[in-house]
Design an enzyme around this catalytic site. Structure first.
Site, PDB file in Angstrom:
ATOM      1  N   CYS A   1       2.643   8.504   1.658  1.00  0.00           N
ATOM      2  CA  CYS A   1       3.081   7.552   2.685  1.00  0.00           C
ATOM      3  C   CYS A   1       3.429   6.244   1.986  1.00  0.00           C
ATOM      4  O   CYS A   1       2.572   5.642   1.327  1.00  0.00           O
ATOM      5  CB  CYS A   1       1.961   7.353   3.699  1.00  0.00           C
ATOM      6  SG  CYS A   1       2.367   6.189   5.023  1.00  0.00           S
TER       7      CYS A   1
ATOM      8  N   HIS B   1       4.236   6.305  21.677  1.00  0.00           N
ATOM      9  CA  HIS B   1       2.992   5.707  22.168  1.00  0.00           C
ATOM     10  C   HIS B   1       2.956   5.422  23.672  1.00  0.00           C
ATOM     11  O   HIS B   1       1.879   5.263  24.222  1.00  0.00           O
ATOM     12  CB  HIS B   1       2.626   4.452  21.384  1.00  0.00           C
ATOM     13  CG  HIS B   1       2.674   4.663  19.900  1.00  0.00           C
ATOM     14  ND1 HIS B   1       2.003   5.699  19.282  1.00  0.00           N
ATOM     15  CD2 HIS B   1       3.345   4.011  18.924  1.00  0.00           C
ATOM     16  CE1 HIS B   1       2.248   5.656  17.974  1.00  0.00           C
ATOM     17  NE2 HIS B   1       3.065   4.664  17.740  1.00  0.00           N
TER      18      HIS B   1
ATOM     19  N   CYS C   1      -1.868  -1.829  15.037  1.00  0.00           N
ATOM     20  CA  CYS C   1      -1.585  -1.649  13.618  1.00  0.00           C
ATOM     21  C   CYS C   1      -2.106  -2.825  12.794  1.00  0.00           C
ATOM     22  O   CYS C   1      -1.806  -3.987  13.087  1.00  0.00           O
ATOM     23  CB  CYS C   1      -0.082  -1.489  13.409  1.00  0.00           C
ATOM     24  SG  CYS C   1       0.385  -1.281  11.681  1.00  0.00           S
TER      25      CYS C   1
ATOM     26  N   GLY D   1       5.367  -1.948   7.242  1.00  0.00           N
ATOM     27  CA  GLY D   1       6.720  -2.379   7.545  1.00  0.00           C
ATOM     28  C   GLY D   1       7.518  -1.402   8.374  1.00  0.00           C
ATOM     29  O   GLY D   1       7.110  -0.262   8.618  1.00  0.00           O
ATOM     30  N   GLU D   2       8.665  -1.855   8.840  1.00  0.00           N
ATOM     31  CA  GLU D   2       9.593  -1.073   9.645  1.00  0.00           C
ATOM     32  C   GLU D   2      10.802  -0.710   8.777  1.00  0.00           C
ATOM     33  O   GLU D   2      11.619  -1.576   8.437  1.00  0.00           O
ATOM     34  CB  GLU D   2      10.033  -1.885  10.868  1.00  0.00           C
ATOM     35  CG  GLU D   2      11.252  -1.353  11.611  1.00  0.00           C
ATOM     36  CD  GLU D   2      11.143   0.099  12.039  1.00  0.00           C
ATOM     37  OE1 GLU D   2      12.007   0.906  11.623  1.00  0.00           O
ATOM     38  OE2 GLU D   2      10.203   0.434  12.786  1.00  0.00           O
TER      39      GLU D   2
ATOM     40  N   CYS E   1       4.701  -6.873   8.152  1.00  0.00           N
ATOM     41  CA  CYS E   1       5.594  -6.307   9.165  1.00  0.00           C
ATOM     42  C   CYS E   1       5.835  -7.348  10.250  1.00  0.00           C
ATOM     43  O   CYS E   1       4.896  -8.019  10.690  1.00  0.00           O
ATOM     44  CB  CYS E   1       4.985  -5.045   9.774  1.00  0.00           C
ATOM     45  SG  CYS E   1       6.090  -4.205  10.946  1.00  0.00           S
TER      46      CYS E   1
ATOM     47  N   GLU F   1       0.825  -1.212   0.000  1.00  0.00           N
ATOM     48  CA  GLU F   1       0.000   0.000   0.000  1.00  0.00           C
ATOM     49  C   GLU F   1       0.860   1.262   0.000  1.00  0.00           C
ATOM     50  O   GLU F   1       1.951   1.299   0.563  1.00  0.00           O
ATOM     51  CB  GLU F   1      -0.859   0.057   1.267  1.00  0.00           C
ATOM     52  CG  GLU F   1      -1.880  -1.030   1.374  1.00  0.00           C
ATOM     53  CD  GLU F   1      -2.669  -0.915   2.680  1.00  0.00           C
ATOM     54  OE1 GLU F   1      -3.577  -1.722   2.853  1.00  0.00           O
ATOM     55  OE2 GLU F   1      -2.358  -0.031   3.510  1.00  0.00           O
TER      56      GLU F   1
ATOM     57  N   CYS G   1      -3.040   2.040   7.871  1.00  0.00           N
ATOM     58  CA  CYS G   1      -1.967   1.226   7.313  1.00  0.00           C
ATOM     59  C   CYS G   1      -2.296  -0.258   7.331  1.00  0.00           C
ATOM     60  O   CYS G   1      -2.607  -0.831   8.377  1.00  0.00           O
ATOM     61  CB  CYS G   1      -0.697   1.494   8.120  1.00  0.00           C
ATOM     62  SG  CYS G   1       0.741   0.720   7.431  1.00  0.00           S
TER      63      CYS G   1
ATOM     64  N   CYS H   1       2.945  -4.643  16.294  1.00  0.00           N
ATOM     65  CA  CYS H   1       2.373  -3.570  17.120  1.00  0.00           C
ATOM     66  C   CYS H   1       0.871  -3.789  17.211  1.00  0.00           C
ATOM     67  O   CYS H   1       0.202  -3.993  16.195  1.00  0.00           O
ATOM     68  CB  CYS H   1       2.692  -2.205  16.516  1.00  0.00           C
ATOM     69  SG  CYS H   1       4.450  -1.809  16.499  1.00  0.00           S
TER      70      CYS H   1
END
Length: 351
Positions: free
Chosen positions: A102, A214, A116, A157-158, A109, A89, A338, A113
């Site tokens: 973005c 967070h 997410c 993803g990170e 991922c 995406e 996301c 988290c």
């Protein structure tokens, strides 16, 4: 695959196959400056060389599979398909002052988290530097309301777990021959991979950095962001302080506000102490529920803070002279959070 090679790598490639090194510079400009999608469009490349590239090289890494545009905000979500059939995406977010893209750096991922949607996909693989850049190329060609002015590495993803390809893509954007985007307009977001934050600071590539914070309490953050068990808040804050000092940039802290988890008075005071200690700004984000995706465990229990609590939380932070932006969700009507739409399409294709 030529897309994803840096200027130096393209020069080395053409030299290695017996061509003049300047051919690499020409091809770089066609790929990243003119953003062509076929070798035949490279007008100043000799016909014999274009023919060889058509036979032995590949150029495009993604194809546009689907897009949805919000009629209320203009936010547009793109679903791209990789050459090996996976879905990723990108989202274009318009604003009166800028138009932000973005982009994703991984398929799925590995971080899990709890707030997410991407984590529900699991992790498939890293994206190449070419696949990262192609999101910008394809979105730029399709989105005609306004030019894309900013990029955030904040999609699926990170980025810092795909460090080499993330860095290569930034090196490509840094070249003068690349079209349209200055490094000053690029932000890399991370959940907190402390050693890679330091490595990025030392890379010579100067982009903005956002830390998905967070919570400032280890126990709380570990529950909603398991990566905290490997890289503590203390380690990450030391790393971002180093990043700010090395690059002369202001750190952005991302903060999804969750009812009774990180919206308490203790959280407020901890944020004030942090934000007073280094140059930074804070993005407060109302939680976009993923309950409709039927997550298990704590992910299924998360709820957004009330509008009243969010407004109070932000007001009190601003009264402490902290720069705060509330990043209201754009595109609820198109599953723009996301991972949501790609997750649905990936599930269908695997059914």
């Amino acid at each position: 695959m030529l897309k994803g090679l840096t200027l130096r790598e393209l020069k080395d490639f053409f030299s290695a196959v017996g061509e003049k090194r300047f051919r690499g510079e020409q091809v770089f400009e066609w790929i990243y400056g003119h953003m062509v999608q076929s070798f035949d469009e490279m007008a100043n490349i000799p016909k014999y060389l274009r023919k060889k590239m058509n036979v032995y090289c590949e150029l495009n890494t993604l194809k546009l599979l689907n897009k949805q545009e919000s009629p209320t905000t203009g936010t547009t979500k793109y679903i791209f398909e990789t050459n090996d059939g996976h879905k990723i995406e990108s989202v274009v977010i318009p604003d009166p002052k800028r138009t932000t893209l973005c982009i994703s750096t991984q398929i799925g991922c590995p971080l899990d988290c709890q707030f997410c949607a991407t984590g529900l996909m699991g992790y498939k693989r890293n994206l190449s530097a070419g696949e990262i850049f192609d999101q910008y190329l394809l979105a730029s060609k399709d989105y005609t309301r306004s030019p894309i002015t900013n990029i955030v590495y904040m999609g699926m993803g990170e980025p810092l777990l795909n460090f080499q390809n993330t860095l290569k893509s930034l090196q490509i954007f840094a070249e003068e021959k690349t079209r349209g985007i200055s490094l000053k307009k690029i932000t890399v977001s991370t959940a907190g991979i402390a050693p890679k934050i330091v490595e990025l600071a030392d890379s010579g590539i100067k982009v903005k950095l956002a830390l998905s914070l967070h919570s400032l309490f280890e126990e709380t953050r570990s529950k909603i962001m398991p990566i905290t068990r490997k890289y503590s808040i203390t380690e990450n804050l030391e790393a971002v302080r180093y990043y700010a000092k090395q690059t002369g940039t202001r750190i952005t802290f991302e903060y999804v506000l969750l009812k009774d988890i990180n919206d308490r008075e203790d959280d407020f005071h901890a944020l004030v102490r942090l934000c007073k200690s280094l140059p930074c700004k804070l993005n407060v984000i109302p939680f976009n529920s993923i309950a409709h995706m039927f997550p298990q465990g704590i992910a299924g229990e998360l709820r957004p803070s009330s509008k009243i609590r969010l407004d109070e939380f932000v007001r009190k932070l601003r009264e402490k002279d902290i720069t705060v932006t509330v990043r209201y969700t754009q595109g609820d009507d198109i599953a723009a959070a996301c991972g949501q739409l790609a997750y649905k399409l990936e599930q269908k294709s695997n059914a």
